[in-house]
Motif scaffolding. Structure first.
Motif, short mmCIF file in Angstrom:
data_model
loop_
_atom_site.label_atom_id
_atom_site.label_comp_id
_atom_site.label_asym_id
_atom_site.label_seq_id
_atom_site.Cartn_x
_atom_site.Cartn_y
_atom_site.Cartn_z
N ASP A 79 0.84 -1.21 0.00
CA ASP A 79 0.00 0.00 0.00
C ASP A 79 0.87 1.25 0.00
O ASP A 79 0.64 2.19 -0.76
N ARG A 80 1.89 1.23 0.85
CA ARG A 80 2.78 2.40 0.92
C ARG A 80 3.53 2.58 -0.40
O ARG A 80 3.74 3.70 -0.86
N GLN A 83 1.42 4.20 -3.00
CA GLN A 83 1.30 5.65 -2.75
C GLN A 83 2.54 6.41 -3.24
O GLN A 83 2.48 7.61 -3.49
N GLN A 84 3.65 5.68 -3.37
CA GLN A 84 4.87 6.35 -3.84
C GLN A 84 5.12 6.07 -5.32
O GLN A 84 6.24 6.19 -5.80
N GLU A 196 13.39 0.27 4.09
CA GLU A 196 12.16 0.48 3.31
C GLU A 196 12.42 1.53 2.22
O GLU A 196 11.98 1.40 1.09
#
Ligand code: CA
Length: 438
Positions: A79-80, A83-84, A196
């Motif tokens: 998900d993250r 978003q990027q 990350e």
């Protein structure tokens, strides 16, 4: 900069992780890296005959639980990543069959205890084998190295030395799948944010088409290709030198990787023609308190104080320079210039910088260090360094953190203690000094 950690060369990332972790700057992290490097340099000879024990039921249960937690983490991470700007297509390609790699966590946890003296590191970094392999590599790639030197203003010997220490001239580029390694390390809580960020960068690289996920290989800690770039460093500094439309640091042809290393140094301010450092002789009665990184003078000024080259002559005025004593008053003394700091941007460990510098000098036809290292002296272990820091801080000589690494703050604290005790203030922590503190 993101430096590389682990596996096949280590130094680069390891130092930055140390920096992220600690208040001291991890100057001495090279000793940690060193252990790995030496191990890898002889990897083809080092076959362990030790039987591998069968994992216990308990261990298997722990690992099943970790695998389940990894899948939960991976789902949230994706998900993250979306978003990027990472596409579902890329995520599906990369993560469809990915699993958590327990070996990596074990290796990551284990590397902190290495404590090797700088001379052991340099024996390996500038061994006869590495020198002859380096000369052969320079000969083989002389044309492209010449073009790289012309384009970026970084001497071919320096580029070759980086290649030589990072991966033994491309021989040990690592066979870990970078995305799997980084996902594992990002899932692990120890330095999750750092990894990350690297994982997102690695996904961006795959998405841009520079390399396939399958061919994106490197060290277990995410450092990639001939010169062991971390993904963010790759995004910032890698170049397509051969003009085929890809910045390829992974394949057998080292052209792009070597140019990328030169580009990296150039962007960090490399000065062509300036030495990284020069071995010097110190006069009797030398003021050891002036041997510190933040005290710089022109070589002619140093010469006026009696600090001269090993030939007895003043070192030419290449720029302002500091005196560095990697093993305190007992070993090699160096006059170091701004280029020293540029190599530090690649990796912050003194041992690494000196290894690169000295290997490049030797490849250029220079001689070995003239002074002897204090080889008979044992160096402090990781836990002894922590004890030293604790005792110094308790005695009123603040090391600004207890991390088991001899960075500038610890060196300054040692020096202050030495001055207070009427000892030679070389800032070098020895077993004897620890005994005295006890
Ligand atoms: Ca290319």
């Amino acid at each position: 900069m993101q430096k590389c950690v682990g596996g096949v060369m280590t130094v680069a990332l390891w130092a930055s992780m140390v920096q992220a972790d600690t208040t001291d700057t991890g100057k001495w992290s090279g000793s940690d890296a060193l252990g790995e490097t030496i191990q890898l340099a002889s990897a083809d000879l080092a076959v362990s005959l030790r039987p591998v024990p069968r994992p216990s039921i308990e261990a298997l249960q722990v690992s099943a639980a970790a695998a389940a937690r990894f899948q939960v983490w991976l789902s949230a991470f994706q998900d993250r990543a979306r978003q990027q700007g990472i596409s579902q297509r890329t995520l599906s390609q990369v993560f469809s069959d990915i699993t958590f790699d327990e070996d990596i966590i074990a290796r990551d946890r284990n590397q902190a205890e290495f404590s090797k003296p700088i001379w052991t590191y340099l024996d390996s970094a500038v061994s006869d084998t590495r020198l002859s392999n380096g000369r052969a590599a320079m000969q083989r790639h002389r044309q492209v190295l010449k073009q790289i030197e012309a384009e970026y203003g970084v001497e071919k010997e320096v580029v070759t030395a980086i290649w030589g220490l990072e991966t033994s001239f491309g021989s040990y580029r690592g066979s870990s799948r970078t995305l799997r390694s980084l996902a594992t390390l990002a899932f692990d809580a120890r330095r999750a944010q750092f990894f990350e960020t690297q994982l997102i960068a690695a996904l961006q690289i795959v998405q841009a088409g520079d390399v396939s996920a399958a061919n994106m290989l490197g060290s277990w800690a995410g450092a990639m290709g001939h010169t062991q770039f971390m993904p963010t460093s790759y995004l910032d500094h890698a170049v397509d030198f051969d003009g085929d439309g890809r910045r390829d640091i992974w394949s057998d042809d080292p052209t792009d990787a070597l140019a990328s290393a030169a580009s990296y140094l150039a962007q960090h301010g490399w000065t062509k023609g300036q030495p990284w450092g020069v071995e010097v002789r110190l006069p009797a009665g030398f003021d050891y308190a002036s041997a510190r990184r933040d005290f710089t003078r022109m070589p002619s000024e140093w010469a006026a104080q009696g600090v001269v080259g090993t030939d007895g002559n003043a070192v030419p005025d290449h720029g302002r320079a500091a005196i560095l004593l990697p093993a305190g008053g007992q070993g090699v003394a160096l006059m170091i210039f701004d280029n020293f700091s540029v190599i530090e941007a690649y990796n912050g460990a003194d041992a690494y910088v000196i290894g690169i510098g000295h290997l490049s000098d030797r490849l250029a036809g220079g001689v070995s260090f003239q002074s002897n290292w204090p080889r008979a002296d044992r160096v402090l272990s990781f836990s002894e360094k922590k004890e030293l820091q604790t005792r110094l801080t308790e005695a009123g000589f603040d090391t600004k953190g207890i991390d088991g690494r001899t960075g500038p703050n610890t060196i300054n604290a040692v020096r202050a203690y030495q001055l207070a005790q009427g000892l030679r203030p070389d800032g070098y922590p020895t077993v004897k000094l620890l005994d005295r503190l006890r």
